[in-house]
Design a protein around this motif. Structure first.
Motif, PDB file in Angstrom:
ATOM      1  N   MET A   1       2.856  11.020  -6.906  1.00 18.85           N
ATOM      2  CA  MET A   1       1.915  10.363  -6.018  1.00 18.85           C
ATOM      3  C   MET A   1       2.368  10.620  -4.591  1.00 18.85           C
ATOM      4  O   MET A   1       3.517  10.399  -4.260  1.00 18.85           O
ATOM      5  N   THR A   2       1.494  11.086  -3.754  1.00 23.58           N
ATOM      6  CA  THR A   2       1.848  11.393  -2.378  1.00 23.58           C
ATOM      7  C   THR A   2       1.670  10.179  -1.498  1.00 23.58           C
ATOM      8  O   THR A   2       1.004   9.213  -1.859  1.00 23.58           O
ATOM      9  N   ALA A   3       2.260  10.239  -0.326  1.00 27.13           N
ATOM     10  CA  ALA A   3       2.151   9.136   0.631  1.00 27.13           C
ATOM     11  C   ALA A   3       0.708   8.878   0.996  1.00 27.13           C
ATOM     12  O   ALA A   3       0.294   7.733   1.146  1.00 27.13           O
ATOM     13  N   LEU A   4      -0.093   9.925   1.107  1.00 28.69           N
ATOM     14  CA  LEU A   4      -1.485   9.755   1.504  1.00 28.69           C
ATOM     15  C   LEU A   4      -2.299   9.016   0.449  1.00 28.69           C
ATOM     16  O   LEU A   4      -3.235   8.302   0.768  1.00 28.69           O
ATOM     17  N   SER A   5      -1.951   9.156  -0.807  1.00 33.16           N
ATOM     18  CA  SER A   5      -2.722   8.507  -1.855  1.00 33.16           C
ATOM     19  C   SER A   5      -2.338   7.045  -2.046  1.00 33.16           C
ATOM     20  O   SER A   5      -2.985   6.334  -2.800  1.00 33.16           O
ATOM     21  N   LEU A   6      -1.317   6.569  -1.390  1.00 32.36           N
ATOM     22  CA  LEU A   6      -0.922   5.170  -1.503  1.00 32.36           C
ATOM     23  C   LEU A   6      -1.624   4.286  -0.476  1.00 32.36           C
ATOM     24  O   LEU A   6      -1.426   3.082  -0.457  1.00 32.36           O
ATOM     25  N   GLY A   7      -2.422   4.869   0.370  1.00 27.80           N
ATOM     26  CA  GLY A   7      -3.168   4.083   1.340  1.00 27.80           C
ATOM     27  C   GLY A   7      -2.484   4.034   2.689  1.00 27.80           C
ATOM     28  O   GLY A   7      -1.333   4.442   2.857  1.00 27.80           O
ATOM     29  N   LEU A   8      -3.210   3.518   3.656  1.00 23.86           N
ATOM     30  CA  LEU A   8      -2.708   3.473   5.028  1.00 23.86           C
ATOM     31  C   LEU A   8      -1.452   2.640   5.173  1.00 23.86           C
ATOM     32  O   LEU A   8      -0.574   2.966   5.954  1.00 23.86           O
ATOM     33  N   THR A   9      -1.341   1.562   4.429  1.00 23.58           N
ATOM     34  CA  THR A   9      -0.160   0.710   4.536  1.00 23.58           C
ATOM     35  C   THR A   9       1.100   1.475   4.174  1.00 23.58           C
ATOM     36  O   THR A   9       2.143   1.259   4.768  1.00 23.58           O
ATOM     37  N   ALA A  69       3.984  -2.288  -0.251  1.00 24.75           N
ATOM     38  CA  ALA A  69       2.647  -2.309   0.347  1.00 24.75           C
ATOM     39  C   ALA A  69       1.877  -3.559  -0.086  1.00 24.75           C
ATOM     40  O   ALA A  69       1.268  -4.245   0.743  1.00 24.75           O
ATOM     41  N   VAL A  70       1.920  -3.882  -1.365  1.00 24.18           N
ATOM     42  CA  VAL A  70       1.217  -5.068  -1.864  1.00 24.18           C
ATOM     43  C   VAL A  70       1.865  -6.332  -1.311  1.00 24.18           C
ATOM     44  O   VAL A  70       1.178  -7.249  -0.856  1.00 24.18           O
ATOM     45  N   ALA A  71       3.180  -6.382  -1.321  1.00 19.32           N
ATOM     46  CA  ALA A  71       3.883  -7.559  -0.798  1.00 19.32           C
ATOM     47  C   ALA A  71       3.620  -7.734   0.696  1.00 19.32           C
ATOM     48  O   ALA A  71       3.458  -8.863   1.169  1.00 19.32           O
ATOM     49  N   SER A  72       3.562  -6.633   1.440  1.00 15.13           N
ATOM     50  CA  SER A  72       3.259  -6.709   2.880  1.00 15.13           C
ATOM     51  C   SER A  72       1.863  -7.253   3.107  1.00 15.13           C
ATOM     52  O   SER A  72       1.640  -8.079   3.992  1.00 15.13           O
ATOM     53  N   GLU A  73       0.934  -6.790   2.319  1.00 10.37           N
ATOM     54  CA  GLU A  73      -0.448  -7.272   2.419  1.00 10.37           C
ATOM     55  C   GLU A  73      -0.523  -8.768   2.128  1.00 10.37           C
ATOM     56  O   GLU A  73      -1.188  -9.521   2.835  1.00 10.37           O
ATOM     57  N   MET A  74       0.194  -9.200   1.112  1.00 13.53           N
ATOM     58  CA  MET A  74       0.151 -10.612   0.720  1.00 13.53           C
ATOM     59  C   MET A  74       0.909 -11.496   1.705  1.00 13.53           C
ATOM     60  O   MET A  74       0.477 -12.606   1.995  1.00 13.53           O
ATOM     61  N   ALA A  75       2.038 -11.006   2.202  1.00  9.46           N
ATOM     62  CA  ALA A  75       2.865 -11.800   3.119  1.00  9.46           C
ATOM     63  C   ALA A  75       2.360 -11.719   4.549  1.00  9.46           C
ATOM     64  O   ALA A  75       2.701 -12.570   5.374  1.00  9.46           O
ATOM     65  N   GLY A  76       1.573 -10.684   4.835  1.00  9.54           N
ATOM     66  CA  GLY A  76       1.060 -10.509   6.178  1.00  9.54           C
ATOM     67  C   GLY A  76       2.046  -9.883   7.142  1.00  9.54           C
ATOM     68  O   GLY A  76       1.771  -9.765   8.324  1.00  9.54           O
ATOM     69  N   ASP A  77       3.190  -9.469   6.631  1.00  8.77           N
ATOM     70  CA  ASP A  77       4.231  -8.948   7.508  1.00  8.77           C
ATOM     71  C   ASP A  77       5.191  -8.088   6.689  1.00  8.77           C
ATOM     72  O   ASP A  77       5.620  -8.500   5.610  1.00  8.77           O
ATOM     73  N   GLU A  78       5.539  -6.923   7.202  1.00 10.15           N
ATOM     74  CA  GLU A  78       6.439  -6.021   6.489  1.00 10.15           C
ATOM     75  C   GLU A  78       7.842  -6.597   6.334  1.00 10.15           C
ATOM     76  O   GLU A  78       8.465  -6.443   5.286  1.00 10.15           O
ATOM     77  N   SER A  79       8.340  -7.243   7.365  1.00 10.52           N
ATOM     78  CA  SER A  79       9.703  -7.770   7.279  1.00 10.52           C
ATOM     79  C   SER A  79       9.799  -8.896   6.252  1.00 10.52           C
ATOM     80  O   SER A  79      10.791  -9.002   5.538  1.00 10.52           O
ATOM     81  N   ARG A  80       8.764  -9.721   6.160  1.00  9.86           N
ATOM     82  CA  ARG A  80       8.762 -10.769   5.128  1.00  9.86           C
ATOM     83  C   ARG A  80       8.706 -10.162   3.734  1.00  9.86           C
ATOM     84  O   ARG A  80       9.313 -10.684   2.798  1.00  9.86           O
TER      85      ARG A  80
END
Length: 123
Positions: A1-9, A69-80
């Motif tokens: 799976m390439t980086a591009l296929s994982l979505g913008l996040t 990516a999913v955790a960032s979306e759910m947490a609203g923040d990459e560091s979290r």
């Protein structure tokens, strides 16, 4: 799976001149060394740097990047999301974190847990 296929996040984990995920960028995001990342994803440290192994490394990194990516979306923040990934025990797994489970080869279980939480099922 390439980086591009994982979505913008997830594209921030790719190299500008390669369609593959960058082990260096994933390690930086997680705050781990390349050796620790290699152990986490189950490849040899030298494999991370070998150009001929880019597809293998990409495949091994993909579950980690998906989880982040999913955790960032759910947490609203990459560091979290990174803090959660490394330190928050997942219910039902005897105090193991997502980091621990990925290291045990159970990234699919972490993704399933995140999807369940996203759907409103709280463990």
């Amino acid at each position: 799976m390439t980086a591009l296929s994982l979505g913008l996040t997830a594209t921030r984990f790719g190299d500008d001149n390669s369609p593959f995920l960058s082990a260096r960028r994933v390690a930086e995001q997680l705050g781990v060394t390349l050796s620790e990342l290699a152990k986490l994803i189950g490849v040899a440290r030298n494999t991370l740097a070998a150009k001929s192994s880019a597809r293998k490394v990409d495949g091994a990194l993909s579950p980690v990047v998906r989880i982040l990516a999913v955790a960032s979306e759910m947490a609203g923040d990459e560091s979290r999301a990174v803090i959660w990934f490394k330190h928050q025990p997942i219910p039902g797994w005897a105090g193991k974190t997502a980091y621990d489970l990925v290291g045990d080869g159970k990234a699919d279980k972490v993704l399933a847990y995140l999807e369940a939480v996203r759907s409103g099922v709280y463990a």
